[in-house]
Design a protein around this motif. Structure first.
Motif, short mmCIF file in Angstrom:
data_model
loop_
_atom_site.label_atom_id
_atom_site.label_comp_id
_atom_site.label_asym_id
_atom_site.label_seq_id
_atom_site.Cartn_x
_atom_site.Cartn_y
_atom_site.Cartn_z
N VAL A 589 0.83 -1.20 0.00
CA VAL A 589 0.00 0.00 0.00
C VAL A 589 0.87 1.26 0.00
CG1 VAL A 589 -1.63 1.33 1.40
CG2 VAL A 589 -1.98 -1.12 1.06
N ALA A 590 1.99 1.20 0.70
CA ALA A 590 2.87 2.37 0.83
C ALA A 590 4.01 2.37 -0.17
CB ALA A 590 3.43 2.44 2.25
N GLU A 591 3.92 1.59 -1.25
CA GLU A 591 5.02 1.49 -2.21
C GLU A 591 5.30 2.83 -2.88
OE1 GLU A 591 6.58 -1.48 -5.76
OE2 GLU A 591 4.44 -1.18 -5.46
N ALA A 592 4.28 3.68 -3.00
CA ALA A 592 4.51 4.99 -3.61
C ALA A 592 5.52 5.81 -2.83
CB ALA A 592 3.18 5.75 -3.71
N ARG A 593 5.65 5.54 -1.54
CA ARG A 593 6.66 6.22 -0.73
C ARG A 593 7.93 5.38 -0.60
NH1 ARG A 593 3.61 7.31 4.68
NH2 ARG A 593 2.52 5.41 4.01
N ALA A 594 7.78 4.06 -0.64
CA ALA A 594 8.95 3.19 -0.48
C ALA A 594 9.86 3.23 -1.70
CB ALA A 594 8.49 1.75 -0.22
N ALA A 595 9.29 3.29 -2.90
CA ALA A 595 10.10 3.29 -4.12
C ALA A 595 11.03 4.50 -4.20
CB ALA A 595 9.21 3.19 -5.36
N PRO A 596 10.55 5.74 -3.96
CA PRO A 596 11.49 6.88 -3.96
C PRO A 596 12.56 6.77 -2.87
CG PRO A 596 9.24 7.66 -4.15
CD PRO A 596 9.16 6.19 -3.84
N PHE A 597 12.20 6.17 -1.72
CA PHE A 597 13.19 6.00 -0.67
C PHE A 597 14.30 5.05 -1.11
CE2 PHE A 597 14.74 3.39 2.88
CZ PHE A 597 15.32 4.37 3.66
N LEU A 598 13.92 3.93 -1.73
CA LEU A 598 14.93 2.99 -2.20
C LEU A 598 15.77 3.61 -3.33
CD1 LEU A 598 12.85 -0.32 -2.24
CD2 LEU A 598 14.59 0.37 -0.59
N LEU A 599 15.11 4.38 -4.20
CA LEU A 599 15.84 5.04 -5.28
C LEU A 599 16.83 6.05 -4.71
CD1 LEU A 599 16.33 5.63 -8.27
CD2 LEU A 599 14.39 7.23 -8.20
N GLY A 600 16.41 6.83 -3.72
CA GLY A 600 17.32 7.78 -3.09
C GLY A 600 18.48 7.09 -2.41
N SER A 601 18.20 5.94 -1.77
CA SER A 601 19.28 5.18 -1.13
C SER A 601 20.29 4.70 -2.16
CB SER A 601 18.69 3.99 -0.37
OG SER A 601 17.76 4.42 0.61
N LEU A 602 19.81 4.23 -3.29
CA LEU A 602 20.72 3.76 -4.34
C LEU A 602 21.52 4.91 -4.93
CD1 LEU A 602 21.71 1.36 -5.95
CD2 LEU A 602 19.78 1.64 -7.51
N ILE A 603 20.91 6.08 -5.06
CA ILE A 603 21.64 7.25 -5.56
C ILE A 603 22.77 7.62 -4.61
CG2 ILE A 603 21.44 9.73 -6.02
CD1 ILE A 603 18.57 9.16 -7.01
N LEU A 604 22.50 7.62 -3.32
CA LEU A 604 23.55 7.92 -2.34
C LEU A 604 24.66 6.88 -2.39
CD1 LEU A 604 21.38 9.02 0.73
CD2 LEU A 604 22.68 10.48 -0.83
N PHE A 605 24.28 5.63 -2.60
CA PHE A 605 25.30 4.58 -2.73
C PHE A 605 26.17 4.82 -3.96
CE2 PHE A 605 26.26 0.58 -4.99
CZ PHE A 605 27.25 0.09 -4.15
N LEU A 606 25.56 5.23 -5.07
CA LEU A 606 26.33 5.48 -6.29
C LEU A 606 27.31 6.63 -6.09
CD1 LEU A 606 23.50 5.13 -8.97
CD2 LEU A 606 25.36 3.54 -8.54
N VAL A 607 26.85 7.70 -5.44
CA VAL A 607 27.74 8.83 -5.20
C VAL A 607 28.89 8.41 -4.28
CG1 VAL A 607 27.90 11.14 -4.20
CG2 VAL A 607 25.91 10.51 -5.58
N ALA A 608 28.57 7.66 -3.23
CA ALA A 608 29.63 7.20 -2.32
C ALA A 608 30.60 6.28 -3.03
CB ALA A 608 28.99 6.49 -1.12
N GLN A 609 30.11 5.41 -3.90
CA GLN A 609 30.99 4.51 -4.63
C GLN A 609 31.92 5.29 -5.56
OE1 GLN A 609 29.15 1.95 -7.63
NE2 GLN A 609 30.33 0.22 -6.84
N LEU A 610 31.38 6.33 -6.21
CA LEU A 610 32.24 7.16 -7.06
C LEU A 610 33.33 7.84 -6.24
CD1 LEU A 610 29.61 8.85 -9.40
CD2 LEU A 610 31.21 7.03 -9.97
#
Length: 1112
Positions: A589-610
């Motif tokens: 039911v709350a996937e509309a909020r969970a998906a942006p959170f997971l996407l933001g987490s992955l973005i932060l991981f990409l920046v940290a990896q770079l």
């Protein structure tokens, strides 16, 4: 701007080019086969999970009583009596679509002494309250409890058969089919009653040829509030006055359409309900004493005006009964009684003197058989009620016995208990008819026992008809899991040295055909019916057997599989977290909020990896030899500022896109974004004009962003038809879209003399935009290479191209070998870097835009797809589409910074890139106002360009609604090849150190000193066509793996939680939406990869023509 010069070429490699073309075909066919495996698994699981109940064709009749024993005492000896004597000769059934129960409520104050709350839909049906107060024994208001799914076709089946349509029937709402079960309309026809209908044309498909007179009106155009209602009113009163009817049915649609278009809180809803109130008042004035008036809603609506689910507002409908003669023995209760909607079916049947339909499971409304306001004979009144309940219980008992004999769905223990209860109560009833001693106490006990039996039988059917085929569900899930494993392992094998494409495809096809032939042969031999779903599953499983055997042998030989499962641990953890959320109804039911959170987490991981690896934009400085035989050196570390700004921009745009959200029904505290409603629903011209300007500004900004990107890489200078269309056709599409929005938002305010012109333009403009988009895509497929070529006389120069032989290029493979070298020479000649060469020629050719030729085609295709898809949404979604393109560009740049470019190969796309792309598609799905529930489907999309409907066509509105719902899936799947292309596109100039290569001195005329080398960019992919094709295959397999893992998780969640309270509300719709989304995404992926291959073939043809022209 990317420019190149082509010199004369005399030495080229010549071999057969058939192998490269076959590789491309094999890649597409292999991906299509993998998609087929997923489709077969989805179909097999669906056939076991979403089964329909058995529909019995038995019919009730007056000649066959529903059970043993005599008829009720009032029926005995009366001519023409059926199961019970009729109380009414005529019935007027007014069905007001989506008449929610609170629409019939008056305006009340929540606080004593305070004025009542002013809500547009409250207090507009005032005639109901006046009648209830002035004639309490003649009228009654009920709250009708509707069984989900709350779609119109299923509700009509319930209102006429008394049965419960199952979940899968919701898919038939687009194309209704004739009801084969026993129903009220059939019983009326058998009794010779004249049934007249007017309104929703859904009835024409459900009951073909069943009406003595009918006035059908198209029902699917939810933007039209008046055509159906006005058509009914034109015929309603003349028909009543004519007297040529026994049952009159009027199905109004204005309230439902107003909810879809404006929502229940809009002033238009008040106007519609007031119109319905006037209709009810006039009908009451026309009624005769032998006529019963029934006013009913088939379902309710959500706070947004939608329906289809099972929220409290959707399953709560109005039911109002009125008779000119006294009908009820008592005054109405303070709070209306709640009754199941199917209870109306047996009640109407017995009141009209008809048999109850055979498959009814509703409970008769006993108080209607009490004899009106006459309280002088309480025993007679109570006995009449018990008699009606007894007949109803006999009919339900007969149905349960017949149904359980035909199928094993019903639970045997509970069925036996209910039959025992009925037998005991029936015996007491027969004894009561013979001996009336202690009648009052006995009648009260019998009433309670019959009601207990009827309610228990209904509960049993509701629970048992959610039946599952565990074998098919397990087989479908196993097939999905095996296909995911295939994608995972094959994605690594595709880039392994010595990988062969053809055996990867031919062996599975041969095995699949073999098992299909064996299955068909066995079925024909045994005389079994061939199920197409099972046949497809057998073919899919058979083709998987050689792969599964090899994986088992590899496991048995203890060869490590870890190298074949190289998903990075952070990405794997993120993926597992996402898949685990599918097993929780709260997270779904709350996937509309969970998906942006997971996407933001992955973005932060990409920046940290770079930051950790130092791979920051500007991207890699490649050091390669002329043939790219040396490995690239590691890029130097850069400041993290550039990548940091990319990450911040991505997070900002993700947050902005999250402002466009639609709240699920299960979160009443949440408030949906007001920006998801159309501009036409806004009150106030100033605000509407400001928003219209913002929407048009977003359109223009989207066009400017795309054109600036194409101009940056020089892709707007070519005279090719596709480039000319981008320069002139796209602005026309923007203009047409803006004009259509202007008409749609102000159509109701147009002067009467201009409304016909506005209606015509509202049909022509969307079709013109869609036609322009289709034309642009056709031009792109026809001439996909956007290259500007300039030829002229100049001091000719010759540059020797290193080849192990001499001769002319005659095939595709030859060109694949030399094209990157030719391209590099073209750049050097244009920059004047070969001035020291002494050979002479006659022609100098300058070429532009080759370095971005693949990306330009994909971006152009995405833009051409985006405009018609945007047209199917409400106006303010244009802001979301603008954010979508900006997010995509930023994400691609961020991913390119961390993607190593190996020259000459193999090329690869990292798992984190594919995962981020899928998450961005999911986030866009929710940002465009969608939810994985049927009540959130944007039905208005079916009428964009077709305001008058589609006639009898069902595939076109289904296609338009599907394109609206899964637009994000389609766009991101078609754009998936950009994940492979973008790192090459981001290549910049860097120092090169050219080393002499082995061979004769005359073949190695290159300068050894360092100089600035022009980047080859996407032309590097042509340096190794085998690796290019393998990279496309790997990319497709990785994308399909993540999508397949999601549909597998949904299938497992639906299987494990099949008896969960929320299975039909949350898990089943989620599985269906994921399944359809997977199909759309897989088709889009194949189209995107096919487009890249089409461009690659066109580039080869262009080079071949260029080289041959110079040889001449």
């Amino acid at each position: 701007m990317d420019t190149s010069v082509v010199p004369d070429c005399e030495h080229c490699r010549c071999t057969s080019g058939r192998g490269s073309r076959m590789q491309k075909i094999c890649v597409l066919l292999f991906l299509a086969w993998v998609c087929f495996l997923f489709y077969a698994g989805i179909a097999l699981f669906t056939s076991g999970f979403l089964l329909t109940r058995l529909e019995l064709t038995n019919q009730s009749s007056c000649q066959e009583p529903p059970g043993p024993g005599s008829l009720p005492w009032e029926s005995q000896g009366k001519p023409g009596a059926c199961w019970m004597p009729s109380r009414f000769s005529r019935v007027v059934l007014v069905l007001i679509d989506a008449l929610r129960f609170d629409f019939a409520q008056p305006q009340r104050s929540s606080v004593p002494g305070e004025p009542p709350v002013s809500v547009p839909f409250l207090g507009k049906l005032g005639s109901l309250q006046r009648i209830l107060e002035s004639q309490p024994h003649h009228a009654r208001l009920y709250q009708s409890q509707v069984d989900p799914p709350t779609t119109t076709m299923q509700r009509l089946k319930a209102l006429t058969t008394g049965s419960l349509p199952t979940f899968i029937d919701a898919g038939s709402n687009f194309a209704s089919h004739a009801i084969v079960e026993d129903n009220l309309i059939l019983q009326l026809n058998n009794a010779g009653r004249r049934v007249v209908f007017m309104g929703d044309d859904t009835w024409k498909d459900l009951f073909p040829g069943a009406f003595s007179q009918a006035f059908f009106f198209p029902s699917f155009n939810v933007r039209d509030l008046h055509t159906v209602d006005n058509g009914i009113l034109e015929h309603l009163y003349p028909t009543m006055d004519s007297g040529a009817w026994d049952v009159l049915i009027a199905h109004f649609l204005g309230v439902d359409h107003c909810g879809h278009k404006h929502g229940p809180h809009h002033p238009e809803m008040a106007k519609k309900l007031s119109q319905m109130d006037q209709v009810i008042q006039r009908l009451i004035e026309h009624l005769e004493n032998d006529t019963l008036l029934v006013v009913a809603g088939d379902h309710g609506m959500t706070v947004n005006g939608d329906h289809g689910g099972d929220s409290e507002l959707e399953v709560s409908a109005t039911l109002f009964l009125y008779s000119p003669t006294a009908l009820f023995p008592s005054v109405p209760p303070e709070e209306p009684e709640v009754i199941p909607q199917v209870s109306l079916v047996p009640t109407l049947a017995l009141l009209l003197g008809l048999p109850i339909p055979f498959g009814n499971i509703g409970e008769v409304m006993a108080e209607l058989f009490s004899g009106g306001s006459d309280t002088s004979r309480p025993y007679s009144s109570a006995l009449a009620q018990v008699s009606a309940l007894h007949i109803n219980a006999q009919q339900v008992s007969r149905f349960l016995h017949t149904y359980s004999a035909a199928t094993q769905d019903l639970q045997a223990k509970e069925l036996h208990r209910l039959q025992t209860l009925f037998s005991r109560a029936s015996a007491r009833y027969q004894h009561l008819l013979r001996d009336s001693g202690e009648a009052e106490a006995a009648l009260s006990t019998l009433t309670a026992e019959f009601q207990q039996f009827l309610r228990g039988a209904r509960a049993l059917c509701i629970e048992s008809w959610a039946r599952f085929s565990l074998v098919r569900m397990a087989g479908g899930a196993a097939l999905l899991a095996a296909t995911c494993l295939l994608c995972l392992l094959a994605s690594q094998l595709a880039v392994a040295p010595g990988f062969l494409f053809r055996p990867l495809l031919l062996i599975p096809v041969a095995w699949g055909l073999t098992w299909t032939i064996l299955f068909v042969g066995v079925s024909v031999t045994t005389g079994s019916k061939i199920d197409s779903v099972v046949l497809g599953a057998v073919a899919a499983a058979g083709s998987l057997l050689p792969f599964l055997w090899k994986a088992w042998v590899s496991w048995g030989s203890k060869r490590p599989l870890a190298p074949l499962l190289p998903v990075p641990r952070p990405v794997l953890i993120l993926l597992l977290i996402r898949l685990a959320t599918f097993f929780s109804d709260s997270f779904v039911v709350a996937e509309a909020r969970a998906a942006p959170f997971l996407l933001g987490s992955l973005i932060l991981f990409l920046v940290a990896q770079l930051h950790w690896e130092g791979q920051l934009l500007p991207p890699k400085l490649l050091t390669t030899s002329r043939l790219g035989s040396s490995a690239p050196t590691a890029p130097p570390r850069h400041s993290g500022t550039h990548a940091l700004w990319l990450g911040i921009g991505l997070l900002l745009f993700t947050r902005l896109a999250g402002l466009f959200h639609r709240c699920p029904e299960e979160t009443p505290a949440c408030r949906s974004s007001p920006w998801l409603s159309p501009l036409a629903s806004m009150v106030g011209n100033r605000a509407k004009n400001l928003w219209y300007g913002a929407c048009v500004g977003a359109l223009v900004a989207l066009l400017v962003v795309v054109r600036l990107w194409l101009r940056r890489y020089g892709n707007l200078k070519s005279p090719e038809p596709s480039v000319l269309f981008v320069r002139w056709g796209l602005p026309l599409m923007v203009l047409g879209t803006a004009a259509y929005w202007a008409l749609a938002s102000g159509a109701e305010e147009a002067p009467p003399r201009l409304r016909a012109l506005v209606a015509g333009a509202s049909a022509v403009l969307p079709r013109a935009v869609m036609g322009l988009a289709a034309s642009g895509l056709m031009l792109l497929l026809w001439r996909p290479v956007t290259v500007l070529v300039k030829a002229g006389a100049a001091t000719s120069r010759t540059r020797t191209i290193l080849t192990p032989f001499s001769g002319l290029p005659t095939s595709q493979a030859d060109l694949d070998y030399v094209v990157p070298q030719i391209y590099r020479h073209m750049q050097e000649e244009f920059q004047g870097r070969l001035e020291r060469t002494k050979a002479q020629g006659t022609i100098t050719v300058a070429a532009y835009q080759l370095g971005s030729v693949y990306s330009a085609a994909v971006v152009t295709a995405l833009t051409l797809l985006a405009f018609p898809l945007l047209l199917l949404h409400v106006e303010r979604i244009s802001l979301v589409f603008l954010l979508l393109f900006l997010q995509s560009f930023l994400l691609l740049h961020l991913l390119a910074a961390g993607t190593p470019v190996a020259t000459p190969g193999p090329f690869t796309v990292l798992w984190q890139a594919v995962s981020a792309w899928v998450l961005l598609a999911t986030q866009t799905f929710y940002s465009t106002g969608h939810q994985p529930v049927f009540s959130a489907i944007h039905w208005h999309a079916a009428f964009v360009g077709f305001p008058d409907g589609h006639g009898s066509s069902t595939w076109l509105p289904a296609l338009l609604v599907g394109a609206n719902t899964f637009a994000s899936h389609l766009l991101f799947a078609v754009g998936c090849p950009l994940l492979l292309l973008w790192p090459f596109l981001c290549e910049r100039q860097g120092p090169k150190n050219r080393q002499p290569l082995p061979g004769s001195e005359s073949e190695a005329r290159v300068r050894p000193e360092e100089e600035q080398e022009e980047p080859l960019m996407e032309m590097r992919l042509r340096d190794a066509p085998h690796h290019f094709n393998a990279a496309l295959l790997q990319l497709g397999l990785k994308y399909l793996f993540i999508l397949g893992a999601q549909i597998l998780a949904c299938a497992l969640a639906a299987s494990v939680l099949r008896r969960h309270l929320m299975v039909w509300k949350v898990f089943a719709p989620k599985f269906i939406f994921e399944a359809v989304g997977f199909i759309v995404s897989s088709v889009g992926l194949l189209l995107g990869i096919a487009l890249v291959m089409r461009v690659d073939g066109a580039v080869s043809s262009w080079f071949k023509k260029l080289v041959l022209a110079q040889q001449r």
